[in-house]
Design a protein around this motif. Structure first.
Motif, short mmCIF file in Angstrom:
data_model
loop_
_atom_site.label_atom_id
_atom_site.label_comp_id
_atom_site.label_asym_id
_atom_site.label_seq_id
_atom_site.Cartn_x
_atom_site.Cartn_y
_atom_site.Cartn_z
N LEU A 238 -12.72 -2.12 6.00
CA LEU A 238 -12.42 -1.78 7.31
C LEU A 238 -12.36 -3.01 7.96
O LEU A 238 -11.64 -3.22 9.13
N GLY A 239 -12.60 -4.35 7.51
CA GLY A 239 -12.55 -5.69 8.15
C GLY A 239 -13.22 -5.85 9.34
O GLY A 239 -12.63 -6.84 10.25
N LYS A 571 -2.90 -9.85 5.14
CA LYS A 571 -2.26 -8.93 5.80
C LYS A 571 -1.29 -8.30 5.26
O LYS A 571 -0.34 -8.85 4.64
N PHE A 573 1.15 -5.07 4.71
CA PHE A 573 1.81 -3.93 5.16
C PHE A 573 2.18 -3.06 4.19
O PHE A 573 3.06 -3.30 3.35
N GLU A 578 3.74 2.79 6.72
CA GLU A 578 4.14 1.93 7.75
C GLU A 578 2.62 1.55 8.30
O GLU A 578 2.46 1.41 9.82
N ALA A 579 1.81 1.06 7.54
CA ALA A 579 0.65 0.62 8.14
C ALA A 579 0.17 -0.86 7.72
O ALA A 579 0.31 -1.21 6.89
N THR A 582 -5.81 -5.31 7.13
CA THR A 582 -6.44 -6.53 6.92
C THR A 582 -7.28 -6.51 5.64
O THR A 582 -8.09 -5.82 5.18
N TYR B 91 -0.07 5.50 17.55
CA TYR B 91 1.32 5.33 17.28
C TYR B 91 2.27 5.98 17.54
O TYR B 91 3.30 5.87 18.26
N GLU B 115 -10.48 -3.94 15.41
CA GLU B 115 -10.48 -5.49 15.09
C GLU B 115 -9.52 -6.17 15.75
O GLU B 115 -8.35 -5.78 15.80
N ASN B 118 -6.17 -6.40 14.09
CA ASN B 118 -5.51 -5.20 13.84
C ASN B 118 -4.89 -4.66 15.16
O ASN B 118 -3.66 -4.19 14.96
N LYS B 125 3.97 -4.80 16.48
CA LYS B 125 4.74 -3.84 15.61
C LYS B 125 5.44 -2.88 16.79
O LYS B 125 6.53 -2.52 16.77
#
Lengths: 653, 201
Positions: A238-239, A571, A573, A578-579, A582, B91, B115, B118, B125
């Protein structure tokens, strides 16, 4: 074609187990005794056959994933042709339908194992246990077939490619986390089935508790590892650098764990002293009920969470009916039959069983606290107030004092004798307490932190000291050291190891909650920063292509005393979803983790970088592993395998 | 009495089952307005990003935030949008938030339990329509507001009183039904000039 066969197998299993369950309940209770012989003949064949059919059906779903059959709705929703093969396999349990299938497959395995290894028990009793497990299995299969069929097809035209697995779940932790957790959840069904069978049978000797103990220990050990793995996964995937969030999904797994921990301890009292029988039965029902609740809570739309598994309210009513039959039915049975189970004897104030009783009270209180906290939004909303989340402050405030008392009791209780302890408690505990106060005080003076630090350290030291003293005491009464070691039963070792594991875990929790460090930096490539003892340098930032993602990867060098190591946080993608994810990089150490996450590039060549220092965090999971290992070790005790155990009469004939 | 004791777990279960039954499929937005009419809770939070200043101040509290809007000129209500990069609906919702900002509304973002990188990635984006974004990593302000998850949107009057709360995705229809009338009582001017067409979204 394959999918139709898979579906048919599940249907066959449901019909077979449903009929066996009915025949078993009628024939082996006092309702229709003439069905008894038939039921007894069916026990083994049905148990083995359903296990094989379930496994075949599960393999078929795996095959559908590996062969990219996107005409299957579940495959199309959770896989993609660019997904690496191992994630395609783990995607099988990455969503609602598949994880339920995994659930029943695991139940099928437990069920077959219980039947296989219960030859020492009276046949009618095993038959009832099998009937209970078959009943649970049937309700789940019905739920799968009616509302959540993993083999369902999409309408034409079929999609060319799948929507990919949620990137959060594309990880080694998720390959193992659900199966282990489910091994635990489902394993508690054994104790549950033994309890229900015992209640129907009406007569419960102490032997019943003895048979239940190893099964409960296995399930509990799996659950422990499963929860620990989930926490580890949350930490690095989850970072956020946290290891426990008091999130409904986590709470849902912690509640059955606490109840099962209580069950293990009250089983000990019932086994050794024949006391607390009704209470133990109730805990067995409670632990499995909470497992069911844990399986469903987050899937029904009743509660949702950041873990974002599918939450679909249309399934809610079915789930509720299922819970109503299984939990409601067993609690009603308990209410009507509990008076048959009587315990004779009393518990004196200072004794091993009194300590275990306090343990049970504390663990049940903790379960209750979490239950209320997790479901609080639900109650509040129903009363017409706003929906508010009960967060970490509530749980910490309630949980920490309970944990303190539990640790204190834990340091004392294992050293007490059964029945009545004679001898001074003060003399027993004072040296450890003094040592604890001294250690806690020293650590506080040198490292600082909140007042909770010295108190916890004191309790932990007293606990570890107490474990050591107990073993020394036992060895001293043997002829020589070697014989002293051999004297111990594996149950004794297992108990102390698990308790020691808890101490290790608490040390980790104290370390990470009091001495963590976090630093955000803006760095250009080639620049060096001073951070504590470390020199941090951003060597390069590269781009690379993964199988189903594109990544930016930083190369960060940490130097300390001439020693240097490079961490590579990414990082990513993920193209299909499209997510952006991290991928933190970390250097794990016994006394602390260095944890680096790559942020955004703010301006040209300038990158945001977050560095965490997490002292002792590995101790948390290490402690959990010790706890689980202690449970497994204890289950090897020869006492549980003695054939002369049967004390339940063959009451049906 | 002693005979009734074993029935307590069963009765508790029945009560719970009733609660569950009543909660299934219940739309949490219907009842989620306990904070409406109350003053916005006090807070002191770090900033994720501040559009007006290149180097953001480290943190901001409620008084500073209200002062900031008053400095910017006329008395206008402002919106608080709770969002996070982990929330898929955010989104989806972002486009409408952008159109709110384009129409001239002040939108404060509350980056909820997220975070930092993020959150910034999300903005990189999707674009940044927010006037200012508070970073609520622990969910402290979210807790005070009774936020049950993201997304949620609040309308707050210039003095800091909460007028409307909406849990879930906000779109043109929701705006028209729940927000528009409150907006006009404060500003007298509708935010969107043309009326909503049923096919507009």
């Amino acid at each position: 074609m394959i999918s139709d066969i898979g579906q048919m197998l599940l249907l066959c299993c449901a019909v077979m187990l449903g009929s066996f369950s009915i025949i078993g309940f009628l024939g082996l209770s006092s309702l229709m005794p003439r069905l008894g012989p038939l039921a007894l003949q069916m026990v083994k064949p049905t148990a083995y056959l359903q296990c094989i059919l379930m496994l075949i059906s599960f393999c078929m779903l795996i095959y559908l994933f590996l062969s990219h059959d996107f005409s299957i709705a579940y495959v199309a929703g959770h896989s993609n042709s660019f997904l690496p093969w191992y994630y395609q396999v783990s995607a099988v349990w990455g969503g609602h339908e598949g994880s339920l299938l995994l659930w029943v497959v695991i139940l099928g395995i437990w069920y077959a194992l219980v039947v296989r290894h219960s030859d020492a028990l009276p046949a009618p009793f095993v038959g009832l246990v099998a009937a209970v497990m078959a009943g649970v299995q049937t309700s789940f299969l019905a739920f799968i077939l009616v509302t959540s069929d993993p083999f369902a097809r999409l309408p034409l035209p079929y999609p060319l490619d799948g929507q990919d697995l949620n990137p959060l779940l594309q990880d080694i932790g998720l390959i193992f986390h659900p199966p282990l957790l489910y091994m635990g959840y489902v394993g508690l069904s054994v104790a549950f089935a033994f309890a229900i069978a015992g209640l129907i049978h009406g007569e419960l000797g102490q032997a019943w508790a003895r048979w239940t103990r190893p099964w409960t220990l296995y399930a509990w050990a799996f659950l422990t590892v499963g929860i620990a793995l989930g926490s580890w996964w949350a930490y690095y995937e989850l970072g956020w650098g946290g290891w426990w969030f008091w999130d409904p999904v986590e709470n849902a797994s912690l509640m059955p764990w606490l109840a099962a921990t209580g069950l293990i301890h009250s089983l000990a009292v019932t086994d050794k002293r024949g006391l607390l029988k009704a209470w133990t039965l109730f805990l067995a029902i409670l632990a499995f009920s909470l497992s069911l609740l844990g399986t469903f809570l987050v899937r029904s739309g009743v509660l949702t969470s950041v873990h974002a598994f599918a939450a679909d309210p249309t399934r809610g009513v079915f789930i509720l009916c299922l819970l109503g039959v299984v939990i409601g039915g067993s609690l009603l049975l308990f209410a009507c039959r509990a008076h048959l189970v009587s315990s004779e004897g009393t518990i004196s104030l200072v004794s091993r069983e009194a300590g275990l009783l306090v343990n049970n009270i504390l663990l049940c209180t903790a379960t209750f606290v979490i239950f209320i906290g997790t479901l609080y939004p639900l109650f509040e909303e129903l009363m017409g107030y706003t929906q508010s989340s009960v967060g970490a402050p509530y749980f910490n405030a309630m949980f920490v004092p309970l944990a303190f008392i539990l640790l204190a009791v834990l340091a004392v209780a294992p050293r007490l004798n059964w029945k009545r302890h004679s001898g001074s408690l003060v003399k027993l505990m004072l040296p450890g307490l003094i040592l604890g106060v001294f250690t806690g005080g020293t650590i506080w003076v040198f490292f600082g932190g909140s007042w909770l630090v010295p108190v916890t350290v004191m309790l932990v030291v007293a606990l570890v000291w107490s474990i050591g003293m107990d073993m020394r005491h036992q060895i001293r009464y043997a002829i020589n050291f070697k014989q002293g070691i051999a004297r111990f039963k594996s149950q004794y070792y297992g108990m102390h190891l698990a308790h020691f594991g808890l101490a290790v875990m608490v040390v980790g929790i104290v370390g990470v909650s009091n001495y963590s460090n976090e630093e955000d930096m803006l760095m250009t490539v080639g620049q060096t920063y001073e951070l504590g003892d470390y020199q941090v340098k951003l060597n390069a930032v590269n781009t690379l292509d993964g199988p189903n993602y594109k990544a930016t990867q930083g190369e960060i060098e940490f130097k300390k005393d001439g020693e240097s190591h490079v961490l590579k946080p990414e990082k990513r993608f993920y193209i299909t979803r499209e997510a952006v994810m991290t991928e933190a990089a970390m250097r794990a150490g016994l006394f602390g983790d260095l944890y680096v996450a790559l942020g955004e590039s703010r301006q040209q060549n300038q990158w945001a970088i977050r560095v965490h220092y997490k002292p002792m965090i590995r101790w948390i999971w290490g402690g959990a592993l010790l706890i689980a290992f202690g449970g497994i070790w204890a289950s090897f005790d020869r006492r549980y395998r003695r054939p002369e155990a049967p004390a339940i009469s063959d009451g049906t004939t | 009495m002693k005979k009734l004791l074993p029935f307590t777990p069963f009765l508790i279960f029945i009560a719970l089952a009733g609660v569950f039954y009543a909660s299934i499929g219940r739309n949490p937005t219907l009842n989620a307005n306990g904070m409406v009419g109350k003053m916005f809770p006090a807070f002191n939070l770090p900033l994720l990003i501040d559009r007006n200043e290149p180097i953001p101040a480290t943190s901001i509290n409620l008084e500073q935030l209200i002062l900031r809007f008053q400095k910017q000129g006329e008395q206008r209500p402002w919106l608080l949008n709770v969002w996070a990069s982990w929330c898929p609906q955010c989104y989806h919702e972002h486009q409408f938030i952008t159109s709110l900002a384009d129409a001239g509304a002040i939108v404060v973002g509350l980056n909820y339990k997220d975070e930092t990188e993020n959150g910034l990635g999300f903005l990189n984006k999707m674009g940044n329509p927010y006037d200012i974004i508070l970073a609520d990593q622990e969910g402290a302000l979210g807790f005070d507001l009774g936020v049950s998850g993201a997304p949620e949107t609040f309308l707050i009057d210039p003095k800091g009183r909460i007028l409307v709360r909406h849990a879930g995705v906000i779109d043109r229809e929701v705006w028209q039904q729940k927000f528009a009338s409150h907006w006009q009582t404060v500003t007298t001017k509708p935010l969107f000039e043309e009326p909503l067409r049923s096919s507009a979204l």
